[in-house]
Design an enzyme around this catalytic site. Structure first.
Site, PDB file in Angstrom:
ATOM      1  N   PRO A  62      -2.474   3.773 -10.877  1.00  0.00           N
ATOM      2  CA  PRO A  62      -1.655   4.253  -9.767  1.00  0.00           C
ATOM      3  C   PRO A  62      -2.523   4.874  -8.675  1.00  0.00           C
ATOM      4  CG  PRO A  62      -0.792   5.005 -11.876  1.00  0.00           C
ATOM      5  CD  PRO A  62      -2.130   4.418 -12.145  1.00  0.00           C
ATOM      6  N   GLU A  63      -2.293   4.458  -7.454  1.00  0.00           N
ATOM      7  CA  GLU A  63      -3.017   5.010  -6.308  1.00  0.00           C
ATOM      8  C   GLU A  63      -2.006   5.630  -5.356  1.00  0.00           C
ATOM      9  OE1 GLU A  63      -5.871   2.161  -4.819  1.00  0.00           O
ATOM     10  OE2 GLU A  63      -6.359   1.467  -6.836  1.00  0.00           O
ATOM     11  N   LYS A  73      -3.275  11.227  -4.247  1.00  0.00           N
ATOM     12  CA  LYS A  73      -3.110  10.876  -5.654  1.00  0.00           C
ATOM     13  C   LYS A  73      -2.488  12.002  -6.462  1.00  0.00           C
ATOM     14  CE  LYS A  73      -6.620   7.298  -6.262  1.00  0.00           C
ATOM     15  NZ  LYS A  73      -7.717   6.836  -7.136  1.00  0.00           N
TER      16      LYS A  73
END
Length: 424
Positions: free
Chosen positions: A24-25, A76
């Site tokens: 996940p970014e 993030k």
């Protein structure tokens, strides 16, 4: 559980590690906040927050008879805000041990974190933090993390070592990068600097590959060379970003220099617009339940795409690119993927070559395998068996003359009689 988000025109799925090959970014964490804000809109939560026994993250010391949950993202990181709903009983102080002030819980998703709102009897297996609704039947908002690399911090703050968000703090993000170009970190390759969250908060492995590919920038050129000359303000922010070169058309050296110096492109602007493209994809191609990644895969131009090159940078992270890697590329870094493809091609070539020969390829291969697989012990045994035979033959040949000498030296019967008579 899913909800329709009319403002963005797509169906929101439970946020998940949408594509199995990437972490996940920034865009994924922002989609997580959209999901939480939609499914928790108007929902009242109650009671304590339950942590799983196996999680090493801290307890969340928040208990309230009625509270609401909202979410926000920054690069993030994701922040959940737990806000108590004040009532007349609460003002009179009849409830003891109940939270009366909002609490902020900050999440980092690691490699596999996501949020999911389900029925109480459908809680995912790896739900490590659970928020229970007040309704009946009860529902649960869970932070699910299969690999347990994610974390949460109650009463925390945005991490101070992280810079402004590339998507939603664009102006301060540009100022932060341009004003620090003299720092030693910008001596490093641009592909490695793009993962430095102090300056590029929200950019990850797949985003850096897509950004550099679209601008035709080699991944291992010095970051300062790429970024110097850019202004703190983006005067062309509303212009359409420069896309990748047309396939089959060679870029001149003069054009390449312009790209590197930022005259024909703006890397900082691409760090802002490319993540927003992923956000605009929304949940349409990101359905964990149906495992449909077609939308995201169709969007990718470079990352993990066939025909692209890949090597490990100095930090051990794989970077995907096309063309020359640049002067700062690791000398001995090789991609396992490239090795594997090369090996397969060599095998195909060998087979084709054998196919044109007179003998059948299978029989030829069997003969070679048989010869190759002859045990060493069998050879040694044959040598030992052959050895004594040779030695026996040589012994016979060598012993023959010695026997003759002995026989010649032995006296005959006649000579013995003569010697006896003489003695008498």
């Amino acid at each position: 559980m899913r909800g329709v988000f009319p403002g963005l025109g797509f169906v929101l799925q439970p946020f998940h590690l949408f594509h199995p090959q990437k972490m996940p970014e920034g865009p994924e964490l922002h989609l997580a906040t959209l999901y939480v804000n939609k499914v928790c809109d108007g929902v009242v939560f109650t009671g304590p927050i339950i942590k799983s026994e196996v999680s090493k993250c801290p307890e969340v010391p928040f208990t309230c008879e009625a509270y609401r949950i909202t979410a926000a993202s920054r690069g993030k990181e994701v922040k959940l805000t737990l806000t108590p709903i004040k009532s007349d009983d609460h003002k009179k102080g009849t409830s003891t041990g109940q939270a009366d002030q909002p609490m902020e819980v900050f999440f980092r998703f690691g490699m596999s974190g996501y949020f999911s709102l389900t029925a109480e009897d459908e809680i995912p297996k790896h739900a490590h933090l659970r928020f229970y609704t007040k309704e009946k039947p009860c529902r649960v908002l869970s932070f699910v993390d299969t690999r347990r690399f994610g974390s949460w911090h109650p009463n925390g703050t945005w991490q101070p070592e992280r810079g402004p968000c590339v998507m939603f703090e664009y102006k301060t993000f540009r100022e932060n990068v341009v004003s620090h170009l003299s720092d030693r970190v910008f001596d490093r390759p641009i592909c490695e600097v793009l993962l430095n969250q102090k300056y590029f908060n929200g950019i990850g492995n797949y985003l850096r590959a897509e950004i550099l590919y679209r601008l035709n920038i080699p991944p291992f050129v010095p970051a300062r060379t790429v970024l110097e000359g850019l202004e703190t303000e983006d005067y062309c922010e509303n212009e359409k970003p420069v896309n990748k070169p047309i396939a089959g058309k060679k870029t001149s050296d003069k054009a390449k220099k312009k790209v590197v110096k930022g005259e024909a492109s703006d890397l900082l602007r691409m760090c802002h617009t490319v993540p927003l493209e992923v956000v605009n994809l929304g949940g349409k191609g990101y359905s964990p339940a149906k495992a449909d990644y077609s939308g995201f895969v169709a969007w990718l131009q470079c990352y993990s795409v066939d025909g692209m090159k890949s090597v490990q940078d100095h930090n051990g992270r794989t970077i995907w690119f096309k063309g020359d890697p640049g002067p700062l590329a690791p000398k001995e870094s090789k991609s396992p993927r490239v090795k594997r493809l090369k090996k397969e091609n060599d095998q195909d070539h060998t087979y084709k070559k054998k196919k044109g020969a007179k003998s059948h390829p299978e029989s030829t291969m069997k003969k070679k395998v048989t010869k190759k697989e002859t045990p060493k012990k069998a050879k040694d045994e044959r040598q030992r068996e052959a050895g004594p035979k040779r030695r026996t033959k040589m012994t016979r040949e060598a012993s023959t003359p010695r026997t003759r000498k002995r026989r010649e030296a032995e006296p005959t019967a006649g000579s013995l009689r003569r010697s006896r008579r003489i003695a008498k």
